[in-house]
Design an enzyme around this catalytic site. Structure first.
Site, PDB file in Angstrom:
ATOM      1  N   ARG A 148       3.145   7.484  10.911  1.00  0.00           N
ATOM      2  CA  ARG A 148       2.689   7.040  12.228  1.00  0.00           C
ATOM      3  C   ARG A 148       2.480   8.266  13.102  1.00  0.00           C
ATOM      4  NH1 ARG A 148       1.265   3.267  10.097  1.00  0.00           N
ATOM      5  NH2 ARG A 148       1.878   1.093  10.385  1.00  0.00           N
ATOM      6  N   HIS A 204      -7.385   6.464  10.036  1.00  0.00           N
ATOM      7  CA  HIS A 204      -6.324   5.706   9.346  1.00  0.00           C
ATOM      8  C   HIS A 204      -6.914   4.833   8.225  1.00  0.00           C
ATOM      9  CE1 HIS A 204      -2.334   3.295  10.068  1.00  0.00           C
ATOM     10  NE2 HIS A 204      -2.562   3.531   8.785  1.00  0.00           N
ATOM     11  N   GLN A 206      -4.986   3.991  18.370  1.00  0.00           N
ATOM     12  CA  GLN A 206      -6.015   3.774  17.358  1.00  0.00           C
ATOM     13  C   GLN A 206      -6.918   2.622  17.792  1.00  0.00           C
ATOM     14  OE1 GLN A 206      -3.662   5.422  13.431  1.00  0.00           O
ATOM     15  NE2 GLN A 206      -4.375   3.344  13.423  1.00  0.00           N
ATOM     16  N   ASN A 245       0.813  -1.220   0.000  1.00  0.00           N
ATOM     17  CA  ASN A 245       0.000   0.000   0.000  1.00  0.00           C
ATOM     18  C   ASN A 245       0.850   1.275   0.000  1.00  0.00           C
ATOM     19  OD1 ASN A 245       0.852  -0.110   2.640  1.00  0.00           O
ATOM     20  ND2 ASN A 245      -1.162  -0.493   3.527  1.00  0.00           N
TER      21      ASN A 245
HETATM   22  P1  NAD Z   1      10.245   1.823   3.490  1.00  0.00           P
HETATM   23  O1  NAD Z   1      10.910   0.840   4.379  1.00  0.00           O
HETATM   24  O2  NAD Z   1      10.321   1.620   2.020  1.00  0.00           O
HETATM   25  O3  NAD Z   1      10.777   3.302   3.768  1.00  0.00           O
HETATM   26  C1  NAD Z   1      11.124   3.782   5.013  1.00  0.00           C
HETATM   27  C2  NAD Z   1      12.293   4.757   4.828  1.00  0.00           C
HETATM   28  O4  NAD Z   1      12.517   5.439   6.061  1.00  0.00           O
HETATM   29  C3  NAD Z   1      13.597   4.046   4.455  1.00  0.00           C
HETATM   30  O5  NAD Z   1      14.149   4.683   3.333  1.00  0.00           O
HETATM   31  C4  NAD Z   1      14.482   4.270   5.678  1.00  0.00           C
HETATM   32  O6  NAD Z   1      15.836   4.431   5.336  1.00  0.00           O
HETATM   33  C5  NAD Z   1      13.909   5.564   6.215  1.00  0.00           C
HETATM   34  N1  NAD Z   1      14.263   5.795   7.624  1.00  0.00           N
HETATM   35  C6  NAD Z   1      14.267   4.928   8.668  1.00  0.00           C
HETATM   36  N2  NAD Z   1      14.690   5.550   9.777  1.00  0.00           N
HETATM   37  C7  NAD Z   1      14.928   6.839   9.430  1.00  0.00           C
HETATM   38  C8  NAD Z   1      15.397   7.973  10.137  1.00  0.00           C
HETATM   39  N3  NAD Z   1      15.687   7.898  11.437  1.00  0.00           N
HETATM   40  N4  NAD Z   1      15.519   9.147   9.463  1.00  0.00           N
HETATM   41  C9  NAD Z   1      15.234   9.226   8.158  1.00  0.00           C
HETATM   42  N5  NAD Z   1      14.810   8.176   7.416  1.00  0.00           N
HETATM   43  C10 NAD Z   1      14.664   7.000   8.060  1.00  0.00           C
HETATM   44  O7  NAD Z   1       8.728   1.855   3.948  1.00  0.00           O
HETATM   45  P2  NAD Z   1       7.460   2.542   3.241  1.00  0.00           P
HETATM   46  O8  NAD Z   1       6.707   1.548   2.442  1.00  0.00           O
HETATM   47  O9  NAD Z   1       7.893   3.802   2.576  1.00  0.00           O
HETATM   48  O10 NAD Z   1       6.586   2.838   4.541  1.00  0.00           O
HETATM   49  C11 NAD Z   1       7.074   3.723   5.535  1.00  0.00           C
HETATM   50  C12 NAD Z   1       6.135   3.798   6.719  1.00  0.00           C
HETATM   51  O11 NAD Z   1       4.895   4.337   6.318  1.00  0.00           O
HETATM   52  C13 NAD Z   1       5.764   2.450   7.341  1.00  0.00           C
HETATM   53  O12 NAD Z   1       6.755   1.970   8.216  1.00  0.00           O
HETATM   54  C14 NAD Z   1       4.497   2.802   8.073  1.00  0.00           C
HETATM   55  O13 NAD Z   1       4.793   3.342   9.342  1.00  0.00           O
HETATM   56  C15 NAD Z   1       3.883   3.894   7.205  1.00  0.00           C
HETATM   57  N6  NAD Z   1       2.726   3.405   6.430  1.00  0.00           N
HETATM   58  C16 NAD Z   1       1.504   3.963   6.674  1.00  0.00           C
HETATM   59  C17 NAD Z   1       0.406   3.487   5.987  1.00  0.00           C
HETATM   60  C18 NAD Z   1      -0.972   4.095   6.186  1.00  0.00           C
HETATM   61  O14 NAD Z   1      -1.969   3.465   5.857  1.00  0.00           O
HETATM   62  N7  NAD Z   1      -1.080   5.305   6.674  1.00  0.00           N
HETATM   63  C19 NAD Z   1       0.534   2.438   5.055  1.00  0.00           C
HETATM   64  C20 NAD Z   1       1.803   1.954   4.807  1.00  0.00           C
HETATM   65  C21 NAD Z   1       2.896   2.418   5.512  1.00  0.00           C
END
Ligand code: NAD
Length: 397
Positions: free
Chosen positions: A285, A333, A314, A147
């Site tokens: 988050r 959400h 949540q 997603n």
């Molecule tokens: P991903 O793993 O592809 O990307 C996460 C990125 O964050 C990576 O590039 C990582 O290097 C970076 N990162 C980690 N720690 C960091 C820091 N301290 N400073 C800067 N960058 C940092 O994951 P994604 O698919 O892009 O998803 C990211 C997040 O989005 C998920 O973990 C989840 O919390 C959230 N999400 C929310 C929904 C929703 O419905 N609202 C759905 C999917 C994901």
């Protein structure tokens, strides 16, 4: 035979749907980086139908029961008398969704003596205490990429909603009014603004790609800089220090996972270091930001707007201050659980279960933790520290 305990959000108030707005959804065969969408051996659901609520059961019942496994599906997840707590002690697998998270705290993990696998039907496993999972060698897996684009579309929508002041404008229409000046005194064009993505992983890069045609100045931050080719394609410049990025931006989009490095990253100090009148969009988050610092900054005008669809806890209580603060464009959400996304994460959940039940390896990109340590995507995106401040670690706001 395994017992699979699955926590999903409740059905629609008016009952499980009998028909849908559209007859089909587009078929996506691969993700933007070329990796494949989930590849289970089969599916027992119709893509485009509601799978993420209790009666949808992620389309898993037929598949699991045909092999003699037990599937328990519930939305009752809070407190010691909840169905979740009652069923947990002899569950082999827990499936939970970030939209309606069954927080797998150390306490609960200690009671779940048979638990071997915790699947996030979606992305983001901060509702699991990853330290405790590692101590008990519980595998944590999520449906990576399922997603990410869904959320990126929502991020872009909320950037535009805030900058153009869409929500109050829409309220005027609904209430029968026509006072344009009241709306445009807080409305701007996005064109020419400086936009920074924090944590430019799968979602963040999709946000950058989608914002490029708006003729904005794009910047990003993440743990490691992207390749020059990718930076050129996205038209984005790397800023390693998130504080430096925050201070320069008109709009910040938060996309990293929640872990000890990112917990309350945008607190009062960080928000006060931003340009007056900046905007923050956070679909990642809720606890990436300090809840009350956001409210204060919106009231003082330090922030011109805040939008997101992630909260803590949540479901958010009826009196959560983000429901009534000014200049917000909040949603519950739901950005990652469109009917389109559900088809992918339901298929991915089944793919993970097929591998687990056949004693075969789970795709590395789906892994967050395995064998007592972070693994796969988890090793790239998370840190685990004792006392980490994530909902799964039992933290209370
Ligand atoms: P991903 O793993 O592809 O990307 C996460 C990125 O964050 C990576 O590039 C990582 O290097 C970076 N990162 C980690 N720690 C960091 C820091 N301290 N400073 C800067 N960058 C940092 O994951 P994604 O698919 O892009 O998803 C990211 C997040 O989005 C998920 O973990 C989840 O919390 C959230 N999400 C929310 C929904 C929703 O419905 N609202 C759905 C999917 C994901």
């Amino acid at each position: 035979m395994a017992k699979i305990l699955c926590v999903l959000y409740p059905d629609p108030i008016n009952g499980y749907p009998t028909d849908y707005a559209r007859d089909s959804i587009p078929q996506i065969t691969q993700y933007p980086d070329g990796s494949s969408v989930p590849t289970p051996k089969a599916i027992d659901f119709t893509p485009g139908q509601l799978l993420g609520s209790v009666s949808g059961e992620l389309g898993l019942r037929k598949f699991l029961e045909a092999q003699g496994h037990e599937l328990v599906v519930t939305s009752d997840k809070e407190g010691p008398d909840s169905v979740f707590d009652r069923e947990l002690p002899d569950a082999d697998v827990v499936i939970s969704q970030p939209f309606w998270p069954a927080y797998l705290t150390a306490e609960r993990i200690a009671k779940a003596k048979k638990l071997k696998l915790a699947i996030t039907a979606g992305i983001g496993s901060d509702h699991v205490d990853l330290n405790a999972a590692n101590q008990h060698s519980i595998t944590v897996a999520e449906v990576t990429y399922s997603n990410s684009v869904s959320v990126a579309e929502h991020d872009v929508m909320q950037v535009l909603a805030l900058v153009r002041n869409f929500v109050p404008a829409h309220d005027v229409v609904r209430s029968g009014g026509w006072n344009i000046a009241d709306i445009v005194e807080h409305a701007y064009d996005l064109e020419g603004m400086t936009v920074g993505v924090v944590g430019a992983g799968r979602i963040g890069q999709a946000v950058l790609r989608r914002l490029k045609p708006f003729d904005v100045n794009l910047f990003y931050n993440k743990r490691h800089q992207l390749s020059t080719e990718l930076e050129q394609e996205l038209g984005a410049t790397y800023i390693k220090d998130v504080h430096e990025l925050a201070a320069k931006m008109d709009v910040v989009v938060l996309c990293p996972p929640l872990h000890s490095e990112t917990y309350h990253l945008f607190d009062t100090e960080m928000i006060n270091s931003m340009k007056r009148g900046a905007y923050i969009v956070n679909d990642s988050r809720g606890e990436l930001v300090d809840r009350d610092a956001i409210v204060t900054a919106l009231k003082s005008g330090q922030l011109a707007g805040y939008a997101g669809d992630v909260w803590y806890p949540q479901p958010a209580p009826a009196d959560h201050p983000w429901r009534s603060m000014p200049h917000e464009a909040m949603t519950p959400h739901m950005s990652g659980t469109t009917l389109s996304a559900q088809a992918r994460y339901a298929a991915g959940t089944r793919e993970i279960l097929e591998a687990f039940l056949a004693n075969k390896p789970i795709r590395p990109e789906y892994l967050i933790a395995e064998g007592g340590q972070l693994a796969g995507t988890g090793a790239k995106s998370y840190t685990v520290k004792k006392g980490q401040d994530t909902p799964g670690s039992g933290h209370k706001e």
